[in-house]
Write a protein that holds these residues in place. Structure first.
Motif: not given
Length: 642
Positions: A118-125, A130-135, A137-148
Motif C-alpha cells: 500500500v505504501v509502495a503503490f499509493l504512498g510513493e505515487t 516527488g517531481p510532480e506538484s503537490a496540488a 497529486r492532491a487532486a488525483i487523490r480526491k478524484l480517486l476517492l470520488l471514483i471509488a
C-alpha cells in the motif's frame, strides 16, 4: 395505467440522474473548496474552523475516520521511508539520512500500520514528495476517492438487482405470489398474522388484523346500529375463510417497490454526507470498501450468458472476485470475514443438482474460490516480504504490526500510547483496564466479531446478502476504531433485504432515527474536551455507549427479523401452517354440533332467534367494555411457536 407507470419511471430516472449530478458537484466543492487541505490534522484555514471554531475538524475526523487508513498515515510512512530510524547511529554527533528501505518503516516506535505494498503503490505515487506538484497529486487523490465511491454505488446497484433476480426464482417469491391470491385451500398461503407488518412499504403482503379483533369490532358496530349488510351476506354465504382471509388488510400503496430499491440504495450511498466528509478529509477506507463491493459484484455474476445463436457460454468471475477481496484483505484483515458469504454465493451448503452449472443458473465452485483467495493473498504477502527484505522473522513482525491494529485494540508502541477517541468503546475501556489484563481485553474484544461468523453462517446460509450486511454491522460495533463511515456501508447493504426489513420492529426504527444525536454530541464533546478544556472523557463515553447501543439494537433486530422470515418460509414449505389451521378448523366445526341441542321441539322463529343472539352478544360486548378490559383470547399456536 401502463402509460402513467412509464411516466413515473422516466421521471424517477431523471430525478436520480439529477441527484447524482448534484452530489458529484457537492463532493467536488467539498474536496477542492471547502476542505482543500484534505486532512483533519490541522484546521486553521478551512471554512468549518472559521465557522464553528478551532478543533471542529479533528472532532469530525475522530467520528468518521480510521486514522490508519488515511492519506496522512501514508504521508507519515513516506517520512520514515526517507528518514528511516534504522539508518541512524547511536552517536549524537553523527547521523545519516537518506532512504533506508521499507524495513525501516516498521521499526518499533514508528506506529506505521499501512502494509508495504500500500505504501509502495499509493504512498510513493500519490503522497510521497516527488517531481510532480503537490496540488496535482492532491487532486488525483480526491478524484480517486470520488471514483471509488461511484464504483461502490454501482456495485450496490448490481448486487441488489442480482439478489432480487435470485429471489424471484426461489420458493419465497412463489409463496409471496400465492399469498397475494388469498386462496383458502392453497398450501403456500401465509396466514395474515404471520405476514410482515410493514410489507406494504415494499409492495409485499402485510399483516392482517386477527379474526377475533375483526369480529369484536363488528359486534360493537352492530350494537351501535350500523348497517353491515355486505358483511352479513359474506358471513351467510361463507365468503370469509377462517384464519387466512377473514380480516381486513392493512395494505396501502407501496412507498418503494423491489425493482426501485437497488437504484435508491446506490444513490443514497453516493449522496450520503458521511462518505462525502470522509473522502474530503482524506479517508482511504472508500478504496477498500469499493474493492469489497467489486468482489460481491463479480461473485454474483451469472455463471453463463447466452450468445446470439442462443448458446450458453460460461462467464469466468472467480478470479476477479478473489483478487479484489484479497487486495482488500491485505489492506485490512477484517475483510476476511466476508469470504464466508462469498462461499455461500458460490455453492457452499447448497445441494448438488444433476443439471450443469450454466443451466442451473447457480455457481458450484466455492472450493475454487477459496483456493484462488489463498493464492492471491499469499502472493501479495510474498511480494511484500521481498520488498521489505530480511528473513521470515522480520516479515512476521511486519505482519503483526500491520494486521493486528485492524482487528484488535492494542498499544501503538512500548510507551503505552493508544489510538485516540472514536465512536466505539475500546479506547475508553482499554485505558481503564489494569496493565496485566490488557492482553485478555485485546483477545476477547477482537474475537467477539469473529465469534458470530460461524453460527450466523450456519443459521442464515440461505441469505448471503443478509450475512454480508450483518458482518458489516458487527464491524461497525467491534472494529478497534469504530467510525460512522463503516456503519453507512452496513446500513446500505442491509437496505438490499426488504423482506427482512419489513419484519423489523419499532425499536430498530427508533434507534435508526436516534443515531444522529450521539454522533453530533460526540463531535461537540470531543472539541470541549481536547480544545476548549471544559469537558472530560466521560462526556464522550456516554455518547459512544448510546451510539453502540443503537447500532446493536439495529443489528439484533435485523438478524431476528431474518430468522422469523426463514422460519415462516420453512413452515410453509413443510406444510406445518396448513396442518395447524386444519386442526383448528376441525375443532371449530365441532362446537356448533354440540351447541345445537335445544330443550324445545319446534324452536323459536328464526327472526326472534337472531334478535336474541344479537342482544346477548351486545350485552356481552357492552359488559366487557364497561369493565374496561377485553376478553383474553388464546393466541394462535403458530404465534406461540414463533
Amino acid at each position: 395505467c401502463d402509460y402513467a407507470r412509464e411516466l413515473n419511471t422516466d421521471a424517477m430516472k431523471t430525478a436520480i440522474i439529477f441527484i447524482l449530478a448534484a452530489a458529484t458537484v457537492l463532493r467536488l466543492l467539498l474536496s477542492f473548496a471547502i476542505l482543500p487541505g484534505n486532512t483533519t490534522a490541522t484546521d486553521n484555514d478551512d471554512v468549518l474552523a472559521r465557522a464553528l471554531g478551532p478543533g471542529i475538524l479533528p472532532a469530525v475526523g475522530a467520528a468518521i475516520l480510521d486514522p490508519v487508513h488515511t492519506w496522512d498515515h501514508l504521508e507519515e510512512a513516506c517520512f520514515w521511508l526517507e528518514n528511516g530510524p534504522s539508518s541512524w547511529t547511536d552517536s549524537w554527533g553523527e547521523s545519516s539520512g537518506g532512504s533506508a528501505g521499507y524495513g525501516a518503516i516498521y521499526t518499533p516506535g514508528t506506529r506505521v500500520v499501512a502494509p508495504p505494498l500500500v505504501v509502495a503503490f499509493l504512498g510513493e505515487t500519490l503522497v510521497c514528495p516527488g517531481p510532480e506538484s503537490a496540488a496535482f497529486r492532491a487532486a488525483i487523490r480526491k478524484l480517486l476517492l470520488l471514483i471509488a465511491d461511484a464504483v461502490g454505488a454501482f456495485c450496490i446497484y448490481r448486487l441488489g438487482m442480482r439478489t432480487f433476480d435470485v429471489e424471484k426464482e426461489s420458493n419465497e417469491e412463489k409463496i409471496e405470489r400465492h399469498t397475494r391470491k388469498e386462496e383458502e385451500d392453497d398450501d403456500l398461503v401465509v396466514p395474515g398474522i404471520l405476514r410482515p407488518q410493514r410489507g406494504w412499504v415494499f409492495g409485499l403482503s402485510s399483516k392482517k388484523i386477527p379474526p377475533e379483533e375483526s369480529l369484536k369490532n363488528r359486534e360493537v358496530n352492530n350494537c351501535a346500529g350500523a348497517d353491515h349488510t355486505k358483511q352479513k351476506e359474506d358471513d351467510e354465504n361463507g365468503d370469509a375463510p377462517i384464519g387466512i382471509a377473514t380480516s381486513a388488510l392493512l395494505d396501502s400503496e407501496p412507498i418503494i417497490t423491489l425493482d426501485q430499491l437497488p437504484i435508491f440504495a446506490a444513490a443514497s450511498y453516493f449522496c450520503n454526507p458521511i462518505s462525502m466528509l470522509a473522502n474530503a478529509t482524506g479517508s482511504t477506507r472508500s478504496l477498500w470498501d469499493a474493492l469489497l463491493l467489486l468482489s460481491f459484484c463479480y461473485v454474483t455474476l451469472p455463471p453463463a450468458r447466452t450468445t446470439k445463436e442462443n448458446i450458453p457460454i460460461k462467464v469466468p468471475s472467480a478470479t476477479k472476485a478473489m483478487f479484489c477481496l484479497s487486495v482488500a484483505t491485505y489492506a485490512d484483515a477484517g475483510y476476511s470475514m466476508f469470504l464466508l458469504p462469498i462461499m455461500l454465493w458460490r455453492g457452499l451448503l447448497r445441494g448438488a443438482q444433476t443439471q450443469p452449472t450454466f443451466q442451473r443458473g447457480q455457481h458450484q465452485d466455492w472450493k475454487t474460490v477459496v483456493v484462488l483467495y489463498i493464492f492471491y493473498l499469499g502472493g501479495l504477502h510474498f511480494l511484500a516480504s521481498m520488498l521489505v527484505g530480511g528473513d521470515s522473522s522480520t516479515y512476521r513482525s511486519v505482519m503483526v504490526q500491520t494486521m493486528l491494529p485492524n482487528i484488535a485494540f492494542i498499544q501503538q508502541d512500548s510507551s503505552g500510547s493508544v489510538p485516540g477517541p472514536s465512536m466505539g468503546l475500546h479506547w475508553y475501556m482499554f485505558v481503564q483496564v489494569f496493565d496485566r489484563f490488557r492482553p485478555y481485553f485485546t483477545v476477547f474484544v477482537s474475537g467477539v466479531a469473529m465469534m458470530f461468523a460461524i453460527p450466523l453462517t450456519t443459521r442464515l446460509y440461505r441469505y448471503p446478502s443478509v450475512l454480508v450486511a450483518t458482518f458489516q454491522l458487527l464491524w461497525a460495533i467491534f472494529r478497534p476504531t469504530t467510525t460512522v463511515h463503516t456503519l453507512t456501508l452496513g446500513l446500505h447493504l442491509a437496505a438490499l433485504n426488504p423482506r427482512t426489513i419489513a419484519r423489523m420492529r419499532n425499536p430498530s426504527l427508533i434507534s435508526f432515527f436516534a443515531l444522529p444525536v450521539p454522533i453530533l454530541l460526540f463531535v461537540t464533546f470531543h472539541r470541549m474536551w481536547l480544545v476548549t478544556g471544559n469537558g472530560n472523557p466521560n462526556y464522550i463515553y456516554f455518547q459512544c455507549f448510546a451510539y453502540g447501543m443503537f447500532v446493536c439494537i439495529i443489528t439484533m433486530e435485523f438478524v431476528s427479523a431474518t430468522v422469523k422470515r426463514d422460519k415462516v418460509r420453512r413452515m410453509v414449505e413443510k406444510g406445518s401452517i396448513r396442518k395447524i389451521l386444519a386442526e383448528k378448523k376441525k375443532d371449530e366445526e365441532k362446537v356448533p354440533k354440540d351447541a345445537a341441542k335445544v330443550d324445545y321441539k319446534d324452536g323459536p322463529p328464526k327472526e326472534e332467534k337472531k334478535v336474541e343472539e344479537k342482544n346477548s352478544t351486545c350485552e356481552k360486548v357492552a359488559e366487557d367494555i364497561g369493565n374496561g378490559s377485553d376478553r383474553e383470547e388464546t393466541p394462535e399456536p403458530v404465534v406461540v411457536f414463533l
